[in-house]
Enzyme design. Structure first.
Site, PDB file in Angstrom:
ATOM      1  N   HIS A  47     -11.958  23.115   2.455  1.00  0.00           N
ATOM      2  CA  HIS A  47     -10.630  23.379   3.691  1.00  0.00           C
ATOM      3  C   HIS A  47     -11.743  23.645   5.272  1.00  0.00           C
ATOM      4  CE1 HIS A  47      -7.955  26.032   6.215  1.00  0.00           C
ATOM      5  NE2 HIS A  47      -7.953  27.449   4.947  1.00  0.00           N
TER       6      HIS A  47
ATOM      7  N   HIS B  27      -5.305  15.202   6.395  1.00  0.00           N
ATOM      8  CA  HIS B  27      -4.575  16.356   6.680  1.00  0.00           C
ATOM      9  C   HIS B  27      -3.797  16.134   5.987  1.00  0.00           C
ATOM     10  CE1 HIS B  27      -3.570  19.387   8.283  1.00  0.00           C
ATOM     11  NE2 HIS B  27      -4.031  20.480   8.499  1.00  0.00           N
TER      12      HIS B  27
ATOM     13  N   ASP C  56     -12.468  19.662  11.863  1.00  0.00           N
ATOM     14  CA  ASP C  56     -13.674  20.038  11.291  1.00  0.00           C
ATOM     15  C   ASP C  56     -14.513  18.777  11.634  1.00  0.00           C
ATOM     16  OD1 ASP C  56     -12.606  21.971  10.656  1.00  0.00           O
ATOM     17  OD2 ASP C  56     -12.043  21.142   8.983  1.00  0.00           O
TER      18      ASP C  56
HETATM   19  C1  LIG Z   1      -7.966  17.743   3.467  1.00  0.00           C
HETATM   20  C2  LIG Z   1      -7.258  16.721   2.453  1.00  0.00           C
HETATM   21  C3  LIG Z   1      -7.321  18.398   1.751  1.00  0.00           C
HETATM   22  C4  LIG Z   1      -6.163  16.996   1.853  1.00  0.00           C
HETATM   23  O1  LIG Z   1      -5.410  16.798   1.003  1.00  0.00           O
HETATM   24  P1  LIG Z   1      -4.690  15.934   1.248  1.00  0.00           P
HETATM   25  O2  LIG Z   1      -3.439  16.147   1.652  1.00  0.00           O
HETATM   26  O3  LIG Z   1      -3.964  16.196  -1.205  1.00  0.00           O
HETATM   27  O4  LIG Z   1      -4.601  14.290   1.119  1.00  0.00           O
HETATM   28  P2  LIG Z   1      -4.252  13.355  -0.425  1.00  0.00           P
HETATM   29  O5  LIG Z   1      -5.160  13.662  -1.429  1.00  0.00           O
HETATM   30  O6  LIG Z   1      -2.827  13.092  -0.756  1.00  0.00           O
HETATM   31  O7  LIG Z   1      -4.986  11.667   0.086  1.00  0.00           O
HETATM   32  C5  LIG Z   1      -3.862  10.655   0.128  1.00  0.00           C
HETATM   33  C6  LIG Z   1      -4.999   9.456  -0.237  1.00  0.00           C
HETATM   34  O8  LIG Z   1      -6.207   9.854   1.207  1.00  0.00           O
HETATM   35  C7  LIG Z   1      -7.199   9.802   0.476  1.00  0.00           C
HETATM   36  N1  LIG Z   1      -8.044  10.458   1.284  1.00  0.00           N
HETATM   37  C8  LIG Z   1      -7.719  11.620   2.524  1.00  0.00           C
HETATM   38  N2  LIG Z   1      -8.903  12.583   2.282  1.00  0.00           N
HETATM   39  C9  LIG Z   1      -9.581  11.774   2.178  1.00  0.00           C
HETATM   40  C10 LIG Z   1     -11.679  11.296   2.542  1.00  0.00           C
HETATM   41  N3  LIG Z   1     -11.847  12.904   3.055  1.00  0.00           N
HETATM   42  N4  LIG Z   1     -12.266  10.743   2.202  1.00  0.00           N
HETATM   43  C11 LIG Z   1     -11.850   9.776   1.604  1.00  0.00           C
HETATM   44  N5  LIG Z   1     -10.692  10.321   0.889  1.00  0.00           N
HETATM   45  C12 LIG Z   1      -9.343  10.301   1.414  1.00  0.00           C
HETATM   46  C13 LIG Z   1      -7.614  10.426  -1.300  1.00  0.00           C
HETATM   47  O9  LIG Z   1      -8.316  10.496  -2.207  1.00  0.00           O
HETATM   48  C14 LIG Z   1      -5.927  10.039  -1.247  1.00  0.00           C
HETATM   49  O10 LIG Z   1      -5.903   8.978  -1.683  1.00  0.00           O
HETATM   50  P3  LIG Z   1      -5.798   7.932  -2.906  1.00  0.00           P
HETATM   51  O11 LIG Z   1      -4.032   8.361  -2.554  1.00  0.00           O
HETATM   52  O12 LIG Z   1      -5.645   6.499  -3.611  1.00  0.00           O
HETATM   53  O13 LIG Z   1      -5.770   9.632  -4.372  1.00  0.00           O
HETATM   54  C15 LIG Z   1      -8.052  15.668   2.401  1.00  0.00           C
HETATM   55  O14 LIG Z   1      -8.474  15.398   3.069  1.00  0.00           O
HETATM   56  C16 LIG Z   1      -9.341  16.091   1.723  1.00  0.00           C
HETATM   57  O15 LIG Z   1      -9.959  16.604   0.975  1.00  0.00           O
HETATM   58  N6  LIG Z   1     -10.102  16.236   3.275  1.00  0.00           N
HETATM   59  C17 LIG Z   1     -11.347  16.267   3.217  1.00  0.00           C
HETATM   60  C18 LIG Z   1     -12.131  17.654   3.557  1.00  0.00           C
HETATM   61  C19 LIG Z   1     -11.315  17.817   4.948  1.00  0.00           C
HETATM   62  O16 LIG Z   1     -12.424  17.650   5.912  1.00  0.00           O
HETATM   63  N7  LIG Z   1     -11.170  19.248   5.131  1.00  0.00           N
HETATM   64  C20 LIG Z   1     -10.656  20.057   6.311  1.00  0.00           C
HETATM   65  C21 LIG Z   1      -8.965  19.679   6.079  1.00  0.00           C
HETATM   66  S1  LIG Z   1      -8.497  20.048   8.125  1.00  0.00           S
END
Ligand SMILES: CC(C)(COP(=O)(O)OP(=O)(O)OC[C@H]1O[C@@H](n2cnc3c(N)ncnc32)[C@H](O)[C@@H]1OP(=O)(O)O)[C@@H](O)C(=O)NCCC(=O)NCCS
Length: 405
Positions: A243, A290, A348
């Protein structure tokens, strides 16, 4: 004793199981008039984010979120004066920050944790702390909004081993919140351009409907618990790297790439190789992805453009480094993420590079996010208190079948 007929649940177990979604993805968990977010846009009380970033100030946006409408000039002047008068911290909070100097220096405590405790302590001395009346909620929101930047400033002074700046008045009354925050952290009044970039970052961070920290705050408020507790819970949720903590981790990741590949590697295959290794090891790259914006975060390009403009102008910035290299590296990383994974940066990612360009210490990036998001949290807490129903979802049981002890 007569037994009344059991009340039918609003949603049957079968219906609930049919709509179950891990992480509540795609589930509507409540109503709000504060903010609306979808892939197509982001609106605070009906005002679109590009419009606000271009034409509003953070104090105006804070008023909009907390008081519910766009302020007139007299309302804004009154609001700003209220905030200035509330900036100074009670001695008990300042003493706590000063007492944590050793723990901050050793890294046992990080600024987000200290900030969370400061908000808790503030609740112990706030005259309205135990009232959830609307007027009390608004007064507490303004005090939190005014005092959180002072907490960040004092914390940075303690970390830097400097005398506390603004102990009596919480900074310089002539400065708006963004400029005053930078002033209290450093002791120098910032250039107008820097203050405006931070101001816009605060606008972009202010509100985002049912994100994890706001939802946490609403769950706490939904038990009719108090605002300081709900905000402390919001801070704990925001700290996580998935987050708000991502703005710090995004910058740390860029530093790691720069260290591993070397400065000369920007634009070369070395960065592609670093990224490929990250993909191969299924590493999450911070500042990307996201839950709602699968095709790009509206806030990211706004901040990227502003931050890059500052970096382009200033090679001898307060960070003491040629800042543009971070944006060039960041753009290469973004390009690879998009080409290889079809994942866009979130706000971010440019935030990390932008704050770094301005010389803001990395552990303060998420606390600065708090200084902004507290407006959204408080607007939601007040909305929850005004029309409450406890938030109590179901779970999908995956344990043992019933058995004898
Ligand atoms: C923001 C976040 C938590 C959203 O999670 P979510 O909605 O559950 O996204 P998902 O896990 O469904 O993502 C879909 C796919 O993309 C991948 N993915 C998503 N964000 C990624 C990232 N930052 N780096 C690498 N892979 C990523 C996931 O591993 C998933 O892959 P898979 O289908 O092979 O398992 C996630 O994108 C993340 O962890 N981002 C990094 C942290 C971040 O920047 N947070 C700030 C948010 S404003």
């Amino acid at each position: 004793m007569t037994t009344a007929a059991a009340k039918a649940p609003a949603v049957t177990k079968e219906q609930a199981e049919a709509i179950y979604s891990k992480g509540l993805e795609g589930i509507i968990a409540g109503e709000t008039a504060v903010c609306s977010i979808e892939q197509g846009g982001l609106w605070y009380r009906g005002y679109e984010i590009h419009d606000l970033a271009q034409n509003a100030t953070f104090e105006e946006v804070a008023f909009l979120l907390l008081e519910g409408h766009k302020p007139s000039s007299s309302e804004l002047a009154r609001f700003k004066a209220e905030l200035v008068s509330e900036r100074a911290l009670p001695g008990v909070v300042t003493n706590f920050i000063e007492s944590m100097g050793g723990n901050l220096a050793s890294g046992r405590a990080v600024p987000m944790d200290i900030l969370r405790s400061c908000v808790s302590i503030l609740g112990h001395v706030d005259p309205d702390s135990q009232s959830n009346e609307a007027a009390a909620g608004l007064r507490k929101s303004k005090r939190l909004l005014a005092k959180i930047p002072t907490m960040i400033g004092h914390m940075q002074n303690v970390i830097d081993g400097k005398a506390i700046i603004g102990r009596e008045r919480g900074g310089d009354e002539s400065l708006d919140m963004a400029a005053n925050l930078l002033y209290m952290m450093t002791g120098s009044k910032p250039a107008k351009e820097y203050a405006r970039v931070v101001d816009v970052s605060l606008i972009l961070y202010a509100e985002h409907d049912f994100n994890a920290s706001t939802f946490t705050s609403r769950c706490i408020a939904g038990t009719l618990s108090d605002m300081h507790g709900a905000v402390a819970g919001g801070i704990a949720a925001l700290k996580g790297p998935l987050h708000g903590g991502a703005n710090e981790m995004a910058m740390e990741m860029l530093k790691e790439i720069m260290k591993d590949c070397g400065e000369g590697a920007i634009g070369t295959k070395a960065v592609d190789d670093w990224m490929q290794k990250a993909f191969d090891t299924k590493r999450k790259l911070m500042g990307f992805g996201h839950r709602v914006y699968k095709n790009g975060d509206h806030r990211a390009p706004i901040l990227h453009k502003l931050g890059k403009a500052v970096a382009e102008k200033d090679t001898k910035n307060p960070g003491g480094h040629a800042a543009i290299k971070w944006f060039l590296l960041g753009e290469q990383v973004q390009k690879i993420m998009l080409e290889k994974k079809n994942i866009h940066p979130n706000v971010d990612f440019p935030c990390g590079m932008t704050y770094f360009t301005m010389g803001i210490p990395v552990p303060q990036y998420t606390p600065i996010f708090v200084a902004s998001r507290v407006t959204g949290w408080c607007a939601h807490i007040m909305e929850q208190h005004a029309n409450n129903r406890i938030i109590r979802p179901l779970s999908k049981y995956t344990g043992e079948a019933p058995r004898k002890w």
